[in-house]
Design a protein around this motif. Structure first.
Motif, PDB file in Angstrom:
ATOM      1  N   ASN B 310       0.861  -1.185   0.000  1.00 34.47           N
ATOM      2  CA  ASN B 310       0.000   0.000   0.000  1.00 34.47           C
ATOM      3  C   ASN B 310       0.890   1.226   0.000  1.00 34.47           C
ATOM      4  O   ASN B 310       1.841   1.268   0.782  1.00 34.47           O
ATOM      5  CB  ASN B 310      -0.882  -0.054   1.266  1.00 34.47           C
ATOM      6  CG  ASN B 310      -1.893   1.072   1.338  1.00 34.47           C
ATOM      7  OD1 ASN B 310      -1.575   2.221   1.008  1.00 34.47           O
ATOM      8  ND2 ASN B 310      -3.091   0.738   1.786  1.00 34.47           N
ATOM      9  N   PRO B 311       0.696   2.238  -0.841  1.00 39.38           N
ATOM     10  CA  PRO B 311      -0.425   2.452  -1.786  1.00 39.38           C
ATOM     11  C   PRO B 311      -0.189   1.957  -3.224  1.00 39.38           C
ATOM     12  O   PRO B 311      -0.754   2.524  -4.127  1.00 39.38           O
ATOM     13  CB  PRO B 311      -0.589   3.959  -1.749  1.00 39.38           C
ATOM     14  CG  PRO B 311       0.798   4.488  -1.546  1.00 39.38           C
ATOM     15  CD  PRO B 311       1.525   3.457  -0.724  1.00 39.38           C
ATOM     16  N   TYR B 312       0.588   0.891  -3.395  1.00 41.22           N
ATOM     17  CA  TYR B 312       0.657   0.180  -4.690  1.00 41.22           C
ATOM     18  C   TYR B 312       1.177   1.052  -5.832  1.00 41.22           C
ATOM     19  O   TYR B 312       0.439   1.414  -6.757  1.00 41.22           O
ATOM     20  CB  TYR B 312      -0.724  -0.390  -5.054  1.00 41.22           C
ATOM     21  CG  TYR B 312      -1.421  -1.022  -3.886  1.00 41.22           C
ATOM     22  CD1 TYR B 312      -0.908  -2.187  -3.296  1.00 41.22           C
ATOM     23  CD2 TYR B 312      -2.554  -0.438  -3.325  1.00 41.22           C
ATOM     24  CE1 TYR B 312      -1.522  -2.755  -2.195  1.00 41.22           C
ATOM     25  CE2 TYR B 312      -3.170  -0.996  -2.222  1.00 41.22           C
ATOM     26  CZ  TYR B 312      -2.657  -2.153  -1.656  1.00 41.22           C
ATOM     27  OH  TYR B 312      -3.252  -2.694  -0.557  1.00 41.22           O
ATOM     28  N   ILE B 313       2.468   1.384  -5.762  1.00 37.50           N
ATOM     29  CA  ILE B 313       3.041   2.337  -6.716  1.00 37.50           C
ATOM     30  C   ILE B 313       4.008   1.628  -7.668  1.00 37.50           C
ATOM     31  O   ILE B 313       4.983   1.013  -7.227  1.00 37.50           O
ATOM     32  CB  ILE B 313       3.790   3.462  -5.961  1.00 37.50           C
ATOM     33  CG1 ILE B 313       2.870   4.126  -4.924  1.00 37.50           C
ATOM     34  CG2 ILE B 313       4.348   4.482  -6.948  1.00 37.50           C
ATOM     35  CD1 ILE B 313       1.644   4.803  -5.515  1.00 37.50           C
ATOM     36  N   PRO B 314       3.779   1.724  -8.968  1.00 38.33           N
ATOM     37  CA  PRO B 314       4.756   1.174  -9.934  1.00 38.33           C
ATOM     38  C   PRO B 314       6.017   2.038  -9.978  1.00 38.33           C
ATOM     39  O   PRO B 314       5.979   3.209  -9.584  1.00 38.33           O
ATOM     40  CB  PRO B 314       4.038   1.272 -11.287  1.00 38.33           C
ATOM     41  CG  PRO B 314       2.623   1.687 -10.995  1.00 38.33           C
ATOM     42  CD  PRO B 314       2.626   2.331  -9.647  1.00 38.33           C
ATOM     43  N   SER B 317       5.048   3.818 -15.290  1.00 38.45           N
ATOM     44  CA  SER B 317       3.903   3.317 -16.051  1.00 38.45           C
ATOM     45  C   SER B 317       4.115   3.575 -17.548  1.00 38.45           C
ATOM     46  O   SER B 317       3.697   2.785 -18.369  1.00 38.45           O
ATOM     47  CB  SER B 317       2.602   3.913 -15.542  1.00 38.45           C
ATOM     48  OG  SER B 317       2.722   5.278 -15.309  1.00 38.45           O
ATOM     49  N   HIS B 318       4.793   4.683 -17.867  1.00 38.00           N
ATOM     50  CA  HIS B 318       5.252   4.870 -19.249  1.00 38.00           C
ATOM     51  C   HIS B 318       6.729   4.468 -19.284  1.00 38.00           C
ATOM     52  O   HIS B 318       7.535   5.048 -18.567  1.00 38.00           O
ATOM     53  CB  HIS B 318       5.113   6.323 -19.688  1.00 38.00           C
ATOM     54  CG  HIS B 318       3.682   6.773 -19.786  1.00 38.00           C
ATOM     55  ND1 HIS B 318       3.000   6.784 -20.969  1.00 38.00           N
ATOM     56  CD2 HIS B 318       2.815   7.205 -18.848  1.00 38.00           C
ATOM     57  CE1 HIS B 318       1.765   7.213 -20.761  1.00 38.00           C
ATOM     58  NE2 HIS B 318       1.621   7.484 -19.471  1.00 38.00           N
ATOM     59  N   HIS B 594      -8.116   5.809 -12.663  1.00 39.67           N
ATOM     60  CA  HIS B 594      -8.025   4.511 -12.016  1.00 39.67           C
ATOM     61  C   HIS B 594      -8.726   4.538 -10.653  1.00 39.67           C
ATOM     62  O   HIS B 594      -8.521   5.454  -9.862  1.00 39.67           O
ATOM     63  CB  HIS B 594      -6.552   4.131 -11.835  1.00 39.67           C
ATOM     64  CG  HIS B 594      -6.363   2.884 -11.042  1.00 39.67           C
ATOM     65  ND1 HIS B 594      -5.778   2.866  -9.796  1.00 39.67           N
ATOM     66  CD2 HIS B 594      -6.730   1.611 -11.307  1.00 39.67           C
ATOM     67  CE1 HIS B 594      -5.771   1.620  -9.339  1.00 39.67           C
ATOM     68  NE2 HIS B 594      -6.329   0.848 -10.232  1.00 39.67           N
ATOM     69  N   ASP B 596      -8.986   2.581  -7.203  1.00 37.28           N
ATOM     70  CA  ASP B 596      -8.416   1.506  -6.399  1.00 37.28           C
ATOM     71  C   ASP B 596      -9.535   0.919  -5.544  1.00 37.28           C
ATOM     72  O   ASP B 596      -9.948   1.493  -4.548  1.00 37.28           O
ATOM     73  CB  ASP B 596      -7.277   2.037  -5.526  1.00 37.28           C
ATOM     74  CG  ASP B 596      -6.469   0.876  -4.968  1.00 37.28           C
ATOM     75  OD1 ASP B 596      -7.092  -0.117  -4.515  1.00 37.28           O
ATOM     76  OD2 ASP B 596      -5.234   0.940  -5.014  1.00 37.28           O
ATOM     77  N   SER B 598      -9.606  -1.624  -3.665  1.00 33.72           N
ATOM     78  CA  SER B 598      -9.240  -2.187  -2.360  1.00 33.72           C
ATOM     79  C   SER B 598      -9.540  -1.202  -1.239  1.00 33.72           C
ATOM     80  O   SER B 598      -9.628  -1.571  -0.082  1.00 33.72           O
ATOM     81  CB  SER B 598      -7.745  -2.540  -2.349  1.00 33.72           C
ATOM     82  OG  SER B 598      -6.972  -1.356  -2.412  1.00 33.72           O
ATOM     83  N   ASP B 599      -9.694   0.055  -1.621  1.00 31.40           N
ATOM     84  CA  ASP B 599      -9.866   1.099  -0.615  1.00 31.40           C
ATOM     85  C   ASP B 599     -11.223   1.776  -0.776  1.00 31.40           C
ATOM     86  O   ASP B 599     -11.442   2.856  -0.261  1.00 31.40           O
ATOM     87  CB  ASP B 599      -8.742   2.128  -0.822  1.00 31.40           C
ATOM     88  CG  ASP B 599      -8.779   3.232   0.208  1.00 31.40           C
ATOM     89  OD1 ASP B 599      -8.932   2.891   1.398  1.00 31.40           O
ATOM     90  OD2 ASP B 599      -8.671   4.409  -0.181  1.00 31.40           O
TER      91      ASP B 599
END
Lengths: 627, 627
Positions: B310-314, B317-318, B594, B596, B598-599
């Motif tokens: 959490n908070p699920y950050i890549p 993304s580009h 997007h 999320d 889950s929250d």
């Protein structure tokens, strides 16, 4: 500074704290016989103190050695008859006291805006309501800041560090950006570091010469010089000049060997700069490198074969920016390497850097820029246009191809004055040590002196019947004995031969024919030149009058001449600190019209006419009186 | 095609040359008891030929095996009493014959303008009057041509080949250019080859799935498909789903192992495509790769830790365009690799590619795009806006977490029909082999069948007192026997348990709650949806009525549903052939909002309401009649 009056001439000069009486007399154009170059061994430089106090070695037969004497107070010094010149000789060399060139003042100041710079960025912490990726978070911030509207590119390497860097820095990070090209508006993100690292953004500017390398460590934000270092180019052991290097490069593995040698040496020198300045090599952001076309090719490991073969084509003249790892430097891989652009096979990035370093592209004055080194390159022009050429002058003025020629290091004869009646020399060596050979400035003063005293004729041949043992027929033909065996380090007489003189005349002839060809191509003559700028240390050591006397430099007003030191390094420094300088270098390289003299009939005509002292056409040298 | 009339119902259908009577009956919604899935071993699918000729195995007690029967001419077939359904049951399932979805027609055609392309360039030969470098000569020509005004960048690697390439090609060379970004006008020069090599400009489009990889070899100039290949993702042995892969990646060396596995496998598949098509791998210019966010990270070897936490950050993304050597592919280093951009940790490049592949960004229709795979992702929107979410549906519909679940390969039960009175099943397996397990479409038809026949209640619990041995209390609780041990390959009854049903209800509930949450966020309901597009092969195999019956798909007009096949690969193909598609993918990734889930409290409410068959709120499913 104490004053010294020399008798019988009565000439008075000020004398610096480091100077000896011998050196002061040389500067003033006063002849004192001196064979050992100031090493204190020939005992020929006897002078007498008539008034004042001096620290000096006394000679057993009376008087002191001028080469050991440093004045404590104002002095009156008498030069004995055996050294003294008559008034006629004195007059002839009187111009010398003012014949040293002035240092060029760069006419351009670049804005401090280095091509690679660091910024502190504070990122908002991610949350479930702001989940964009680490990279996009960073890009968003960069785009909102200074680089609004810019195209951003990222070094893929960054992705491997970014997630840990942002979290280690608690979302405060330092980014390094490359911002090279005003026109394309392209900004490249090179590096990320946790926390505030903006203070560490250092650059190294490098003059990559065929023979020597000079490098400076710079703080890019302020432009502060943090250190300097110089060394020989280690490729020297595979060939003294560019031609022999290219020959070596054609052998199997040769190119790689040359590349390895130079990348290793540069890496070492840069590491040394950092360790001396007690800075972390990780703070290095970029290098700017100015080298001639062959050196630039060899550094990158590029094919040099077609540089040598007619029609002499480089692989590239504008080089892409490379990372340290692209070039195999032993340096952090993020370091960016910018090479000064070249013009042609024999007019390279060192010349382009020199031009932007001294600011020819910013002046209205018609400027002749001369770089006399292993090869001679010249640029003629101003802010509106430029022409350039390489003169194939050869390395004679660096001592190459001269029997006792040597580089300007300790023991090299750097100045010679020849007594117009006795032909006895007054010699100074670098470091005032026993002589080992003759360096460039010594060579020029020898040639000029022999010509002015009538010891050689306009074709450079010794007058055979002079009443002196200094001129004799030796093993290699006629020669002049500069330093006798006893006063040297080499257990042989140091001589200056007719073959040496022939080489020098060819070299100076090629340079002068070069000036003439470029001038003629724009319908001008030497009289139209507003200023002459000499690149290299050469300009600060040679005697201007002597250089004109032999026809190496044009016979124009003396106050038009300037020396500018290592202009290649000055240009590299400008490029390290300002992207405007980089843009200017690109523009200058593109605007220069290159003349290939090897194929130029006009050049050949001028060259042949230049094979006299000072020139076939003596009207070109009105102030030079043949003896 | 021969016609077959089934008695006693009188339903007549056409039957394809490959179909058996059993499969034809299944398609027509006619029940024939059949336990072994069509393998010919249970002998339960007895039918009688009343008229016409048929090739089939005969049964010793009369009649033929429907699973072996292929009609030679028009037939009349009677189904015996033990298989026959009464009219009531027949009516209930009559909709099935039309319940297969139509294939989506992509509403977007991209202009053929690949991001990497080749041009033949003829350079003027250098001469003493045209001495510019090889590189500048090339750049001059490129700038004068199509790319006037563009910023040109060159891959430094080119410098090492250029001098020999131009001379080998006698100044005719083929250049490969990367021309990605319309807006920045930046063109990158990637490669030079001697002579005309413009015909060889191939690309490979790749769908990089968690479980399977699909790749296509394309001729970029014409768009011609030269070959296809598929294989499992070899990372499967380190974890079935993205979560277990990321766990493995955290172990020492784990990330590198996962990266190595996939780069090696992709390299092999690409080499295979080329060798099958008899093309030279040197002709490969670029890859386009569409994968979910975790697969994209693992391919590049990027840290996946923060994708999970959490908070699920890549990390990104580009992704920047990389060369094959950057990614360590065993492919020529000039090959460019473009990854489809991702949106969030669990909405990746496969979804973005899918969206641009089917053209949601180009339609006015409000579209619900559903990708049910290992994870369930949904996109809602049209050309003006898009919202997306990952539903954490889990892999139940791929057979994951289902006692006898399996992938859709040979021996998997793919369709089941349950007799509404006897509860006897009619089973078809893939390849008509003895059953090994149950795949996604089989699972859905089982769940729907059990619900429609009243064998389970709305909560998914078996009705305990039914008169059938098929429903029993087993070791893992109550279960339905789909295939008896004797007719399987696994030496055990293949069963479908209450725990399986619970998993499936949770999975379909998460999907449906996802649709509702996205719709609600824009103030809409399922009735506002203009079209539903199902990604993946899933859509072509499942029975639409059944999927609606269990509440997996919304209960709206059936002609609004489409399946689109491997949309991720379709998008990757578009990107390989058109830089407009690449631009569109970037734009789509950026325009997607997007959610999320889950929250998301609203999602949780919808989810809980969805844990019934078809839903707590039966008004949402007006066409589904509870038994």
């Amino acid at each position: 500074m104490p004053k010294v009056q020399f008798l019988p001439s009565g000439i008075t000069i000020e004398i610096g704290p480091e100077d000896t009486l011998l050196k002061a007399a040389m500067k003033a154009g006063i002849h004192i016989n001196a064979s050992c170059g100031g090493a204190g061994v020939c005992n020929k430089c006897r002078v007498f103190v008539e008034k004042g106090k001096v620290e000096a070695e006394e000679l057993p037969d009376g008087g002191i050695k001028a080469c050991t004497a440093t004045p404590v107070e104002d002095l009156v010094i008498r030069i004995p008859v055996e050294s003294e010149m008559d008034r006629r000789a004195l007059e002839r060399s009187s111009a010398k006291a003012t014949s040293w060139m002035r240092e060029a003042q760069a006419c351009v100041e670049y804005p401090k805006d280095p091509p690679v710079k660091k910024f502190l960025i504070e990122l908002p912490e991610p949350s479930l309501s702001d989940q964009i990726s680490d990279l996009e978070r960073l890009m968003r911030e960069v785009r909102q800041g200074k680089f609004k509207g810019a195209s951003l590119e990222i070094d893929p390497e960054i992705l491997y560090f970014l997630p840990n860097v942002v979290r280690e820095g608690q979302w405060k990070i330092t980014v390094t950006l490359k911002d090279l090209n005003e026109s394309s508006n392209l900004v490249q993100l090179l590096r990320v570091e946790p926390g505030d690292k903006t203070k560490g953004c250092l650059s190294v500017a490098i003059d990559l010469g065929t023979t020597t390398i000079s490098a400076e460590l710079l703080e890019t934000k302020t432009g502060t010089l943090l250190g300097k270092v110089s060394d020989y180019n280690p490729q020297v052991s595979f060939g003294e000049d560019v031609i022999s290097r290219m020959e070596f490069a054609r052998k199997p593995g040769g190119l790689q060997t040359l590349k390895d040698k130079i990348t290793q040496k540069l890496s070492e020198l840069i590491q040394e700069l950092f360790s001396r300045a007690r800075r972390d090599i990780q703070e290095l952001s970029h290098l700017t490198i100015a080298g001639n076309t062959v050196m630039s090719h060899l550094l990158l490991g590029l094919e040099t074969r077609y540089l040598r073969e007619n029609p002499y084509i480089p692989v590239a003249s504008h080089f892409p920016t490379l990372s340290a790892s692209d070039i195999d430097f032993d340096l952090p891989s993020h370091v960016q390497c910018l090479l000064a652009p070249c013009v042609a096979s024999y007019v390279g990035g060192d010349i382009v850097a020199g031009v932007i370093g001294v600011g020819i592209h910013k002046t209205e004055k018609l400027t002749l820029f001369i770089d006399i080194g292993t090869n001679g390159e010249i640029v003629l022009g101003n802010q509106d246009w430029m022409a350039c050429a390489a003169c194939s002058a050869g390395p004679a003025f660096e001592g190459g191809g001269i029997k006792h020629g040597m580089r300007a290091t300790t023991g090299a004869v750097e100045v010679v004055h020849i007594h117009p009646e006795t032909y006895e020399p007054m010699v100074l060596t670098i470091g005032r040590k026993r002589a080992k050979g003759i360096c460039g400035s010594g060579i020029i003063s020898l040639l000029a002196g022999l010509f002015q005293t009538g010891a050689i004729d306009r074709q450079g041949k010794f007058v055979r019947n002079l009443n002196t043992k200094r001129i004799r027929e030796g093993r290699d033909g006629w020669e002049y004995v500069v330093v006798e065996k006893e006063a040297t380090q080499i257990d042989a007489d140091i001589v200056f031969t007719e073959a040496d003189i022939e080489n020098l005349i060819r070299a100076k002839g090629a340079m002068f024919a070069g000036y003439q060809t470029l001038l003629e191509s724009v319908g001008m003559t030497v009289q139209d030149i507003d200023q002459v700028i000499l690149a290299g240390n050469f300009g600060s050591y040679i005697d201007l009058e002597q250089a004109i006397t032999i026809g190496l430099l044009p016979d124009i007003e003396r106050d038009k001449f300037f020396f500018a030191g290592n202009t290649s390094l000055i240009g590299a420094r400008a490029m390290a600190l300002s992207k405007v300088a980089i843009e200017d270098a690109k523009r200058v390289a593109d605007m220069m019209t290159h003349f290939d003299l090897s194929d130029n009939a006009r050049f050949m005509d001028h060259y042949v006419s230049s094979l006299f002292l000072p020139h076939t056409d003596s009207s070109l040298f009105p102030s030079v009186k043949a003896p």
